[in-house]
Design an enzyme around this catalytic site. Structure first.
Site, PDB file in Angstrom:
ATOM      1  N   TYR A   1      65.979  88.596  -2.454  1.00  0.00           N
ATOM      2  CA  TYR A   1      64.918  89.562  -2.137  1.00  0.00           C
ATOM      3  C   TYR A   1      63.814  88.842  -1.373  1.00  0.00           C
ATOM      4  CZ  TYR A   1      65.173  94.355  -3.542  1.00  0.00           C
ATOM      5  OH  TYR A   1      65.458  95.686  -3.566  1.00  0.00           O
TER       6      TYR A   1
ATOM      7  N   GLU B   1      60.853  90.696   0.188  1.00  0.00           N
ATOM      8  CA  GLU B   1      59.860  91.684   0.661  1.00  0.00           C
ATOM      9  C   GLU B   1      58.655  90.971   1.238  1.00  0.00           C
ATOM     10  OE1 GLU B   1      58.803  94.556  -2.294  1.00  0.00           O
ATOM     11  OE2 GLU B   1      60.758  95.513  -2.214  1.00  0.00           O
TER      12      GLU B   1
ATOM     13  N   ASP C   1      64.022 102.041  24.531  1.00  0.00           N
ATOM     14  CA  ASP C   1      65.067 101.804  23.528  1.00  0.00           C
ATOM     15  C   ASP C   1      66.261 101.252  24.312  1.00  0.00           C
ATOM     16  OD1 ASP C   1      67.207 101.934  21.822  1.00  0.00           O
ATOM     17  OD2 ASP C   1      66.809 103.957  21.102  1.00  0.00           O
TER      18      ASP C   1
ATOM     19  N   THR D   1      69.127  97.922  19.106  1.00  0.00           N
ATOM     20  CA  THR D   1      70.065  97.524  18.069  1.00  0.00           C
ATOM     21  C   THR D   1      70.660  96.196  18.525  1.00  0.00           C
ATOM     22  OG1 THR D   1      71.721  98.891  19.158  1.00  0.00           O
ATOM     23  CG2 THR D   1      70.673  99.814  17.204  1.00  0.00           C
TER      24      THR D   1
ATOM     25  N   LYS E   1      75.534  96.441  19.762  1.00  0.00           N
ATOM     26  CA  LYS E   1      76.265  97.084  20.859  1.00  0.00           C
ATOM     27  C   LYS E   1      76.619  95.997  21.881  1.00  0.00           C
ATOM     28  CE  LYS E   1      74.307 101.631  19.908  1.00  0.00           C
ATOM     29  NZ  LYS E   1      73.193 101.478  18.976  1.00  0.00           N
TER      30      LYS E   1
END
Ligand code: DSN
Length: 416
Positions: free
Chosen positions: A46, A48, A204, A230, A233
């Protein structure tokens, strides 16, 4: 693996991927190193918060991983640390785009996102009504020119001046051509909002990020205020996303007059706004992919991706298929199969996007059905199919192979 059921399914999927010709424009084939990082012990951790500011102990190596991923992302796109910040925590593209809007757009129902409509090649998160982005903010949709099927910047400018959107989004999921980012910046500058500022320009670049990295597609960084992408791709990494933001961009609070940077607002929108602990195994894999993309081998790959898509588009057109916008400048080819017959004996309306996709899958070619500009059918059974060259280029295919793929597609679809 002890779990036989899952192990069998993993093996079966591996075999399926090996056997088929994968023309899904948003998919690719990652390296063993990317897979190793994804399957690493970082999945147990974890973390955070952000490097140096976490809410749990034991962050010696997570901080190093996240900082490396950030440094590699900036280096890959030639960005200076003084001018750009990058957040590497978004789980994927949709949450990344949502985080930008949550961070920067008004939350009182007055915010407007100007984005390309879905049927013309935009993404759901560019303000479409079925996405949260279209529920919290109003989409001002723009499209492509009905005749040329390419972007008409004058029309977008006219619309922007009338509608005064808070943000203009460029970069698309089914637009095969290059984008003139300078023109989009000029459009943003031609609009003056009530507070005297201009709309934010967001790109984007999810689909073509690998081509930008390989210098085979114009870079949005000179003009955009925010760039999202992203990683899975054309960039050939794990499922994940990045948000790049200019450090000098600020928002003035209406009440207090206090300035807050776009970077801080976006970071806060990602965590704690929308996400909890980042997926550190995923960030490790992103760092691996970004290093792989920063090589001359990857540049060669990007060159070949474009050559292959172009060979595919040309051969399909030669065989009589309706290639939207009459070609491609990227990895992506959009074919209006419903228009099959414009130059063929069967006549228009012979086959739908769904039928084409199903027939091709039976023949071992994986594509996705897609709407086309000016779509007259439904999104569920549209007129087109979208093809991409990224995955098969990773597997070593060249132009001659893509000519053969086009011929196979032609043969399968004519068999209906
Ligand atoms: N679903 C992706 C694509 O296929 O383009 C975009 O999110």
């Amino acid at each position: 693996m002890k779990d036989i059921q899952i192990s069998k399914l993993i093996k079966a999927e591996k075999e399926r991927q090996k056997k088929v010709i994968n023309l899904i424009a948003s998919e690719n084939v990652v390296s063993k190193d990317v897979l190793e990082a994804l399957g690493s012990e970082f999945t147990n951790k974890y973390a955070e918060g952000y490097p140096g500011k976490r809410y749990y102990g034991g962050q010696t190596y997570t901080d190093k991983i996240e900082i490396l991923a950030q440094e590699r992302a900036l280096k890959l796109f030639g960005l200076s640390k003084d001018k750009w910040h990058v957040n590497v925590q978004p789980l994927s593209g949709s949450p990344a785009n949502l985080a930008v809007y949550v961070g920067l757009l008004p939350s009182d129902g007055t915010g407007k996102i100007m984005g390309m409509s879905l049927s013309h090649g935009g993404h759901l998160t560019h303000g479409h009504k079925v996405s949260a982005t279209g529920k919290f903010w109003k989409q001002i949709p723009y499209g492509v020119d009905p005749k040329t099927e390419v972007i008409n910047y004058d029309e977008i400018k006219k619309l922007a001046i009338v509608e005064k959107p808070n943000i203009i989004v460029c970069g698309f999921t089914a637009y095969p051509r290059t984008v003139d980012f300078k023109k989009f910046k000029e459009i943003a500058y031609s609009v003056v909002l009530a507070d005297g500022t201009h709309p934010i320009l967001m790109c984007d670049m999810s689909h073509f990020a690998g081509l930008v990295a390989g210098k085979q597609y114009p870079s949005p960084f000179e003009y955009a205020d925010v760039v999202t992408t992203t990683v899975h791709k054309t960039l050939r990494g794990p499922r994940s996303a990045l948000i790049f933001v200019r450090k000098d961009k600020v928002v003035k609070d209406k009440k207090t007059g206090k300035e807050q940077s776009f970077a801080d607002l976006i970071d806060k929108a990602v965590f704690p706004g929308l996400q909890g602990g980042p997926h550190m195994n995923q960030i490790a894999a992103v760092a691996v992919a970004l290093k792989e993309a920063d090589t001359s081998a990857f540049k060669k790959y990007a060159v070949q991706v474009k050559k292959n898509a172009s060979a595919l588009a040309k051969e399909l057109a030669r065989l009589g298929w309706y290639v939207v916008s009459a070609g491609t400048d990227s990895h992506l080819v959009l074919v209006d199969v419903w228009m099959f017959g414009v130059k063929n004996e069967k006549g228009a309306g012979a086959i739908t996007g769904s039928e084409a996709s199903d027939l091709l899958e039976k023949a071992g070619i994986i594509v996705n059905k897609n709407t086309i500009p000016g779509e007259t059918r439904s999104a569920f059974d549209p007129s087109g199919i979208r093809l991409g060259s990224a995955a098969e280029t990773t597997r070593g295919k060249k132009e001659k192979d893509f000519v053969l793929i086009a011929q196979k597609i032609d043969k399968v679809l004519r068999s209906k």
